[in-house]
Design an enzyme around this catalytic site. Structure first.
Site, PDB file in Angstrom:
ATOM      1  N   SER A  28       0.859  -1.194   0.000  1.00 50.03           N
ATOM      2  CA  SER A  28       0.000   0.000   0.000  1.00 50.03           C
ATOM      3  C   SER A  28       0.883   1.227   0.000  1.00 50.03           C
ATOM      4  O   SER A  28       2.012   1.192   0.518  1.00 50.03           O
ATOM      5  CB  SER A  28      -0.866   0.006   1.263  1.00 50.03           C
ATOM      6  OG  SER A  28      -1.487   1.263   1.439  1.00 50.03           O
ATOM      7  N   TYR A  54      -1.523  -1.105  10.408  1.00 51.00           N
ATOM      8  CA  TYR A  54      -1.692  -1.279   8.959  1.00 51.00           C
ATOM      9  C   TYR A  54      -0.448  -0.795   8.214  1.00 51.00           C
ATOM     10  O   TYR A  54       0.110  -1.512   7.371  1.00 51.00           O
ATOM     11  CB  TYR A  54      -2.931  -0.503   8.497  1.00 51.00           C
ATOM     12  CG  TYR A  54      -3.245  -0.699   7.035  1.00 51.00           C
ATOM     13  CD1 TYR A  54      -3.939  -1.829   6.607  1.00 51.00           C
ATOM     14  CD2 TYR A  54      -2.855   0.233   6.074  1.00 51.00           C
ATOM     15  CE1 TYR A  54      -4.220  -2.026   5.259  1.00 51.00           C
ATOM     16  CE2 TYR A  54      -3.139   0.047   4.731  1.00 51.00           C
ATOM     17  CZ  TYR A  54      -3.827  -1.084   4.331  1.00 51.00           C
ATOM     18  OH  TYR A  54      -4.100  -1.272   3.000  1.00 51.00           O
TER      19      TYR A  54
END
Ligand code: ADP
Length: 255
Positions: free
Chosen positions: A141, A154
């Site tokens: 990401s 995350y």
């Protein structure tokens, strides 16, 4: 790009970006194994592919459980005899803030996103090696390089995936297994959710114009990057991270 008779495992292939990756490879003739914790979404996607004449198998899998990952690989080998491509896409976000978040939440996110990526690669790699090679794509990401408040588990998991990709590419390179990561930016996934949950966000003109490409991303943008990195045309690319964000991370923002 020809994926006829290639066997592809997509973790988190029930919904969102993973669902689109599954359908994109199936459209190119691949046999696609959908590994997801969500049975309803996984079966729905499997049936959709079969209804279009494709070949697909759903295997209930929690990528954070070793037993499930072992079972996923066993079933794939029993059904199709080999594994050519693994897309490590299953992922979860973190709830809460650094002030409120119990440590179990850190463990949950790291276990699914990072440990799951390593464990699926570990179980698949020997089969790829024995079959003469393969390709692994790890979905990271842009949150690995730029953050929002309170996304620590995350962001750390995604940064870890990029470092893990480097290490795997080196460990598996001489066995002809290429390993790359893709870092998606803002991808609008509502149309790729289970039908009962589909809800469209109201995107503004400003949302689109934040991106030098002039629009927010689509799951197809990530799926097409996967196709390229898994193709013969990308045979010299390993250990790389491909950013798929419409140019957002290179844009200077003045406040
Ligand atoms: P994105 O927007 O990044 O595509 P989604 O939440 O839409 O994210 O999709 C993530 C997919 O990963 C879902 O289908 C979800 O069920 C799946 N998933 C989440 N946790 C696990 C897990 N532990 N094992 C396997 N699949 C998982």
């Amino acid at each position: 790009m020809d994926f006829n008779d290639k066997v592809v495992i997509v973790t988190g292939g029930g919904q969102g970006i993973g669902r689109c990756i599954v359908q994109t490879f199936a459209d190119k003739g691949a046999k696609v194994v959908i590994a997801d914790i969500d049975d309803e979404a996984g079966i729905e996607n499997e049936e959709y592919i079969k209804s279009k004449g494709g070949d697909s198998l759903f295997v209930h899998t929690d990528v954070s459980l070793e037993e499930d990952v072992g079972n996923l690989v066993d079933k794939t080998i029993k059904t199709y005899g080999k594994i050519d491509i693994l897309i490590n896409n299953a992922g979860v976000g973190a709830r809460g803030t650094i002030y409120t978040r119990p440590m179990e939440e850190w463990d949950r996110v790291i276990n699914v996103n990072l440990r799951g990526t390593y464990m699926c690669s570990k179980y698949v790699a020997p089969h790829m090696r024995d079959n003469g090679g393969g390709v692994i794509i790890n979905i990271a990401s842009t949150r690995a390089f730029m953050s929002e408040p309170h996304t620590e588990p995350y962001s750390a998991s995604k940064g870890g995936i990029i470092a893990l990709t480097h290490s795997l590419a080196i460990s598996l390179g001489y066995d002809k297994i290429r390993v790359n990561s893709i870092s998606p930016g803002w991808i609008e996934v509502s149309e790729w959710k289970k039908s009962r949950e589909a809800k469209k966000p109201q995107l503004t003109e400003e949302d689109h114009l934040q991106h030098p490409a002039g629009r927010v991303g689509k799951p197809e943008d990530v799926a097409n990057a996967c196709l390229f990195l898994c193709s013969e045309e990308a045979s010299f690319i390993t250990g790389a991270n491909l950013i798929v964000d419409g140019g957002m991370t290179v844009k200077m923002i003045y406040v």
